[in-house]
Every structure is written in structure tokens, then in C-alpha cells.
Design a protein around this motif. Structure first.
Motif, PDB file in Angstrom:
ATOM      1  N   ILE A   1       0.864  -1.123   0.045  1.00  8.29           N
ATOM      2  CA  ILE A   1      -0.065   0.201   0.072  1.00  8.29           C
ATOM      3  C   ILE A   1       0.936   1.267   0.102  1.00  8.29           C
ATOM      4  O   ILE A   1       0.613   2.055  -0.828  1.00  8.29           O
ATOM      5  CB  ILE A   1      -0.866   0.072   1.277  1.00  8.29           C
ATOM      6  CG1 ILE A   1      -2.029  -1.424   1.223  1.00  8.29           C
ATOM      7  CG2 ILE A   1      -1.690   1.197   1.142  1.00  8.29           C
ATOM      8  CD1 ILE A   1      -2.741  -1.339   2.460  1.00  8.29           C
ATOM      9  N   ASP A   2       2.007   1.271   0.777  1.00  5.63           N
ATOM     10  CA  ASP A   2       2.529   2.648   0.938  1.00  5.63           C
ATOM     11  C   ASP A   2       3.501   2.612  -0.354  1.00  5.63           C
ATOM     12  O   ASP A   2       3.731   3.828  -0.789  1.00  5.63           O
ATOM     13  CB  ASP A   2       3.816   2.160   2.187  1.00  5.63           C
ATOM     14  CG  ASP A   2       3.110   2.282   3.428  1.00  5.63           C
ATOM     15  OD1 ASP A   2       2.193   2.916   3.553  1.00  5.63           O
ATOM     16  OD2 ASP A   2       3.741   1.655   4.366  1.00  5.63           O
ATOM     17  N   GLY A   3       3.669   1.700  -0.996  1.00  5.33           N
ATOM     18  CA  GLY A   3       4.488   1.787  -2.432  1.00  5.33           C
ATOM     19  C   GLY A   3       3.736   2.447  -3.592  1.00  5.33           C
ATOM     20  O   GLY A   3       4.210   3.081  -4.228  1.00  5.33           O
ATOM     21  N   VAL A   4       2.165   2.623  -3.438  1.00  2.59           N
ATOM     22  CA  VAL A   4       1.576   3.220  -4.332  1.00  2.59           C
ATOM     23  C   VAL A   4       1.041   4.534  -3.873  1.00  2.59           C
ATOM     24  O   VAL A   4       0.227   5.229  -4.804  1.00  2.59           O
ATOM     25  CB  VAL A   4       0.275   2.372  -4.949  1.00  2.59           C
ATOM     26  CG1 VAL A   4       0.693   1.033  -5.300  1.00  2.59           C
ATOM     27  CG2 VAL A   4      -0.898   2.174  -3.496  1.00  2.59           C
ATOM     28  N   LEU A   5       1.346   4.910  -2.837  1.00  2.53           N
ATOM     29  CA  LEU A   5       1.104   6.363  -2.097  1.00  2.53           C
ATOM     30  C   LEU A   5       2.314   7.120  -2.586  1.00  2.53           C
ATOM     31  O   LEU A   5       3.353   6.550  -2.241  1.00  2.53           O
ATOM     32  CB  LEU A   5       0.507   6.118  -0.811  1.00  2.53           C
ATOM     33  CG  LEU A   5      -0.550   5.428  -0.116  1.00  2.53           C
ATOM     34  CD1 LEU A   5      -0.596   5.288   1.207  1.00  2.53           C
ATOM     35  CD2 LEU A   5      -1.985   6.293  -0.834  1.00  2.53           C
TER      36      LEU A   5
END
Length: 271
Positions: free
Chosen positions: A38-42
Motif C-alpha cells: 500500500i505504501d508503495g502506491v502512495l
């Protein structure tokens, strides 16, 4: 709300937070959720602090799950901070779910003593209280509950919240229930659905205990990032999410565990 009432509200909030000191050290511009997927697409590797983020339930029956996810986001946002969290809902709750239930929120890493619970008289006053709280720099996060169909919630009011969040560097989380989405400048928008928890253990081979809280989460808008959908679990001790993948072989067991979870950890109580 009259000027006198607004003055009393401000004075009460200041009194409630008088004993809190700002967190020392460098404050990052984004807070990670803990799941690399998730953090990677934010943008910036997490949810932007100085920004408006919207959370909605996928359907009416998912309102409890969305409340849990909302509390978990607030726990992530206030991680390592000594400042309280402001949670605003009108005197007449916008959703027929009852008031916040402290022990349920505590199980998700958001301790009741850290919550300033504001009860404005209407939607417009709720938005005003949220904006003033953001500009006060006195909170680790600001949460507001407004029906997505409210006439007070529009492009102009969400822009004001976004600007106040940008100025203060404080995240604002807006819970819009399960209503149809309206115009908004929110940086991220999340849809949350219930998901069964994994089975933790057995009791005399009949009773099954639920594991970590679990949700099906869809990031439908991410300004500067990418949308996505994940099955996530919540670790309240570490205040972090993790993306999980499961087979369908134990679906029946997980459904039973999910029913137990709803009974054990309520987020609301009737008044």
C-alpha cells in the motif's frame, strides 16, 4: 452556532489539550501504513499529513468495519505523537450506529483518553470545528463524520479543509458513511468492506477465536499515486497494516471467526 457557543467550544478544547505537548523531533510529511504493497502506491511512501483523506463504507452493512479502519488510520497518523485526536460528529449522529465506544477503539490502538470528542449542533458547525482544529496545530489528527449526501459537504468546504490541513501539516480524515460520493478535493479516497478474520485458535475443538481485524480495502483515488485494492489485517500493538493473501479452503471457519470478532470488539454503543 452562536458566537458565544463557539467561544465556549474553543475554550473547552483548549482546556482539554492544555496538558499535551507537541511531539519532539522531525515530523515527516507522510505517515506509512506499514504494508509495503500500500505504501508503495502512495506518494512519499505513505498518506500525506497535510491533506484531506476520505473514508467510506462499501455498503451499509460495512459501516462498523469502516469505523474500525478509520480508527486504525488515526492510530497510524498519531503514532509517536503526544497530541490528542479530535473526533467530530454532530449532536444527532449522522449514522444510526450509536456513539463511539472507548474499549473498542482502544483495541485498535486509539486510546479513549487521547480522543477529544466534539459534538457540534449540525453539519456546518462540524466542518467549522474541524477547520478550526486544524488551524490550531493542537491535534495529531482530525476526524469528522458527515453524511456524504449532506448539503454542507461540497467542493468549497472540502477545499477549505484541504487548505487548513496543508497549512498545519495535520491529516484530516472524513468519514462519509456509505452514501453516493460528491465533489471533493480529497487527496485519497478509501472504500472499506468487511472481511472475515483468520482463525486464531480452537477451544475444545468447537469454539473458534478470531485473529487480527481484517478488511477489504480499495484505494479509489490517490492524487500523485495509484489506486489499488487489498485484503488487509491490522496489528494494534504496532499500529500497522499488513496485506494478506488467503485461500478459500477455510472460508467457513473464517466466517465464524468474523462473527465472533463483531461481538467482541464493537466500535459503537447506543445512547
Amino acid at each position: 452556532m452562536s458566537p458565544a457557543s463557539k467561544g465556549r467550544l474553543i475554550a473547552e478544547l483548549k482546556a482539554r489539550i492544555a496538558g499535551h505537548a507537541p511531539v519532539s523531533g522531525r515530523v515527516t510529511s507522510a505517515f506509512p501504513l506499514g504494508a509495503p504493497e500500500i505504501d508503495g502506491v502512495l506518494p512519499e511512501g505513505g498518506m500525506k499529513r497535510g491533506a484531506l483523506h476520505e473514508v467510506a463504507a462499501a455498503a451499509y452493512l460495512d459501516m462498523g468495519a469502516a469505523t474500525g479502519f478509520l480508527a486504525s488510520l488515526a492510530a497510524c497518523a498519531s503514532r509517536n505523537s503526544t497530541l490528542p485526536v479530535l473526533w467530530c460528529e454532530t449532536v444527532r449522529p449522522p449514522f444510526d450506529m450509536g456513539r463511539l465506544y472507548g474499549p473498542g477503539l482502544s483495541a485498535f490502538g486509539l486510546e479513549p483518553e487521547r480522543i477529544v470528542h466534539a459534538l457540534p449542533s449540525g453539519d456546518a458547525d462540524c466542518l467549522w470545528a474541524m477547520e478550526e482544529a486544524l488551524r490550531s496545530h493542537a491535534f495529531a489528527a482530525v476526524i469528522g463524520e458527515l453524511d456524504g449526501c449532506s448539503v454542507a459537504l461540497n467542493l468549497t468546504t472540502t477545499r477549505r479543509l484541504q487548505l487548513a490541513a496543508e497549512e498545519s501539516g495535520t491529516p484530516v480524515l472524513l468519514f462519509t458513511g456509505h452514501a453516493k460520493e460528491g465533489a471533493s478535493v480529497a487527496v485519497t479516497r478509501w472504500h472499506v468492506a468487511s472481511a472475515p478474520s483468520a482463525v486464531l485458535s480452537y477451544v475444545d475443538e468447537k469454539e473458534m477465536l478470531p485473529g487480527a481485524a481484517c478488511w477489504q480495502v480499495a484505494l479509489t483515488r490517490s492524487r500523485g499515486g495509484q489506486p489499488g485494492s487489498w485484503l488487509v489485517e491490522w496489528n494494534g500493538m504496532e499500529a500497522a497494516f499488513s496485506a494478506v493473501a488467503r485461500t478459500e479452503g477455510d472460508s467457513c471457519e473464517r466466517e465464524v471467526a468474523a462473527r465472533h470478532e463483531l461481538a467482541i470488539i464493537p466500535f459503537r454503543q447506543t445512547v
